[in-house]
Design an enzyme around this catalytic site. Sequence first.
Site, short mmCIF file in Angstrom:
data_model
loop_
_atom_site.label_atom_id
_atom_site.label_comp_id
_atom_site.label_asym_id
_atom_site.label_seq_id
_atom_site.Cartn_x
_atom_site.Cartn_y
_atom_site.Cartn_z
N HIS A 129 0.81 -1.22 0.00
CA HIS A 129 0.00 0.00 0.00
C HIS A 129 0.85 1.28 0.00
O HIS A 129 0.71 2.10 -0.91
CB HIS A 129 -0.97 0.00 1.18
CG HIS A 129 -1.71 1.29 1.35
ND1 HIS A 129 -2.59 1.78 0.40
CD2 HIS A 129 -1.67 2.22 2.34
CE1 HIS A 129 -3.07 2.95 0.81
NE2 HIS A 129 -2.53 3.23 1.98
N HIS A 153 3.54 7.40 5.36
CA HIS A 153 2.31 8.09 5.77
C HIS A 153 1.47 7.30 6.77
O HIS A 153 0.67 7.89 7.51
CB HIS A 153 1.46 8.46 4.55
CG HIS A 153 0.68 7.33 3.96
ND1 HIS A 153 1.22 6.44 3.05
CD2 HIS A 153 -0.60 6.93 4.15
CE1 HIS A 153 0.29 5.55 2.71
NE2 HIS A 153 -0.81 5.83 3.35
N GLU A 157 0.48 6.49 12.36
CA GLU A 157 -0.90 6.11 12.69
C GLU A 157 -1.02 4.64 13.07
O GLU A 157 -1.76 4.28 13.98
CB GLU A 157 -1.79 6.42 11.49
CG GLU A 157 -3.25 6.12 11.74
CD GLU A 157 -4.07 6.34 10.49
OE1 GLU A 157 -5.26 6.00 10.53
OE2 GLU A 157 -3.52 6.81 9.48
N ASP A 158 -0.29 3.78 12.37
CA ASP A 158 -0.53 2.34 12.48
C ASP A 158 0.56 1.56 13.19
O ASP A 158 0.45 0.34 13.32
CB ASP A 158 -0.72 1.74 11.08
CG ASP A 158 -1.92 2.34 10.36
OD1 ASP A 158 -2.81 2.85 11.06
OD2 ASP A 158 -1.96 2.30 9.13
N ASP A 220 -3.23 8.23 -1.45
CA ASP A 220 -3.61 7.19 -0.50
C ASP A 220 -5.03 6.71 -0.78
O ASP A 220 -5.32 5.51 -0.84
CB ASP A 220 -3.49 7.75 0.92
CG ASP A 220 -4.02 6.80 1.98
OD1 ASP A 220 -3.55 5.65 2.03
OD2 ASP A 220 -4.90 7.20 2.76
N ASP A 340 -21.21 15.17 -25.63
CA ASP A 340 -19.75 15.07 -25.55
C ASP A 340 -19.29 13.66 -25.19
O ASP A 340 -18.24 13.47 -24.60
CB ASP A 340 -19.18 16.08 -24.56
CG ASP A 340 -19.75 15.92 -23.16
OD1 ASP A 340 -20.75 15.20 -23.01
OD2 ASP A 340 -19.20 16.51 -22.21
#
Length: 817
Positions: A129, A153, A157-158, A220, A340
Amino acid sequence: MAPVHPVSPEAATPETDLSAQVSPALEADGVVESSVPPGAGEVFAEPSAVLVSPPSDGPLGTDAFAAAYLSGFSDDEIKTVDRDFQTLLKTVRANRPADDLEVICAAWRFCLQQHAGQKRASGEPYIIHPLEVAQVLAELKMDSTAIAAGLLHDAVEDTDVTSVEIAKRFGDQVAHIVEGVTKLDKIKFANREDHQAENIRKMLLAMVDDIRVVIIKLADRLHNMRTLEHLKPEKQQKIARETLDIYAPLAHRLGMGKLRGELEDLAFRYTDPFAYQQLTVEVDALRGEGESFLHKIVGEVEAKLKEHHIKGRVESRIKRLYSIQQKLESQKIPVDQVYDLLAIRVICNTVGDCYALLGLLHSVWRPVPGRIKDFIAMPRPNLYQSLHTTLIAPGGHQFEVQIRTEEMHRVAEEGIAAHWKYKASDSVTAKDEARLAWVRQLMEWQREMSDPNEFMSTLKIDLYPEEVYTFTPKGKVVVLPKDASPIDFAYTIHTEVGNTTVGAKVNGRIVPLRTKLRNGDIVEITTQAGHAPSRDWLSFTKSSRARNKIKHWINEHQRERAIEIGHKLLEREARKYKVSLNKYGTADYERVATEYGLGTEAELLGGIGFGKYSTRQVLNKLEPGSTMAAEPAPSESAVGNAIGQMSDVVKRVFFGKGSESLQVEGQDDLLVYRARCCNPIRGEEIIGYVTRGKGVAVHARSCPNVQNLLYESDRRIQVEWAAAPETPKDAKAPKPTTYPVRLTVLCEDRAGLLKEFTAIIADDGTNIRSVDSKPTPDGQALVDFVVETVDVRHLNRLVLNLRKVPGVREVHRVQKI
């Protein structure tokens, strides 16, 4: 969330951590399992141990290093991870050859270490990821700092990594970006709306300082959407809806057209699977003929470019599915009438060539009146520039042409990522500032918005996809959202102009203030000193600036009025019990206010004026025993603002006798009824609103009127559907309560269709209250049903079955019956 499974005892070693846990935040990214291999708990002694200069002609990653932290995965999976990392480095080298790759290598190794053993819902290593996020950033030509932050990133957090550690290893800049991207999952919020609002608010605040925060966030979300099929249907719906509501419009607002398009199409697949599948079939049926037609047109345009010595390249495309669906819903037309649907794009060298080619094409094919748009002279707010025209080829085929320069094309595809520079010597350009002006403005407004629901409402309005261009009498361009009114125009000029507006002229003629402005309108505002905004303006204003200023003015003046009324009510109560208020000062009132969880005398008096607090009780607190039979003090749980108090009273909403009656169960019975504007049914998210003299109106959260009521947070109440009553074993189950719902079906006008509809509804055990059918001018038919449904699931099943009938164009619910 799925449970965390430890490594099997057979696979465990003395160094294996069998107590490894997955943070709740990982669930959103599809992590279902974590097992930590030997050595994964170690940390690098010094950052310099990681920052190893790579050989210029050799691979930076090694299978051996990846394998050390990917134990438990197959050799093929390890090789795939390593190959993807090499692809990332090649992309960075190609797009930014001057960038230093050391920080990316360091971030990669650190990332491998921290996410060791974690799996996504698909079963693949979680490390894929952040690696895919970094690849999206590299393709956007982002710098090495942004790519390193993209790899890291999820680390804060994890995992157990802190922002301080990130800063120590990779520098303050990377740490600042990672901190900006990190979500707020560790904070407990009252409800999902508060949670979402705070996440978005935090991201936008960080984005003002560094735009890379939001670009990483979008990358993300893009990878999460690409792998959404591995999550449960409920999560798919929630994430896809949030993507359509917030992230895709945000990408559009930043001019990132390519990323926005992919986000919308991926989300469309999950928010309306049946429509997605049906539209895919219809477009595929037209694709062969359409591609042949476009191939022929491209050849003719290339020949004209060569003949007139205009340098440029020609591309062709078939319109994206979600964009087609929006046209079908707004214009009520079949796919083959989307003007279009087929388009070509010509990228020229200069602006002069763009205009020359436009004239040339108009001399070859006939243009459609009203379809010529010049976004080069008047760029959109997201700085998109291009010439648009729709042409008619022999045989009546319509096709759109977009003409732009290479620079314009890069901006249209990549948006703000195409311009942004990340070197200390580079200064921010005026164009870059223009892109962020709306974010800065939004952050200023949010200081006036204590309520998260109001913030989200404002944000969604401000991410509008369409604009109109109007002019002041002196020729200044004023860009407004579609369907804006003269009130929106006035507030865009100045807050005071908006507050004192009494009339307007459009193109020299006096018009009502609710008039919808169109492109090219010249607007003149008439003001009058002392005039005040009207609450009715909220029903037709479209711009977030106008709506926020009106709400702010009303809030302030209502509060002043409530304080005045509260003071008079308290004086009247004091006279009744022969108590003199003159002996009490501000300190005494603040003492009583503290008992109610308030801070000032004004808040206490305002609460009395709004009807939150009893004057008798307040008087008894000022002078104990003065009212003789004092009312009992409020419980601790009831102390606070009106929402807090009401929430303890309003616990369950359920239907009593008749489908229109609602009852509130709690300390006191309150009159509650379903709002007729949205007609909520069981299973929908609902919200209560205290009306004047009518009790509590219960609205669906999606109701447009709710957006106009959000600013009066003191009158909003949290409500929920009650559980169905339990039936004794031997007793017969009572007939479920039903709710009337109006459905409108747009379909072909053919014999036997109504019979098929009624059969489907009857087979589902649904009662039909009324049916009305009428033809449309274009040869189709509109059929209106009022049916009795049990809940949202029942309604969705019914709609899905009706949509499967051959010849049905659209089925939608009409909120008001």
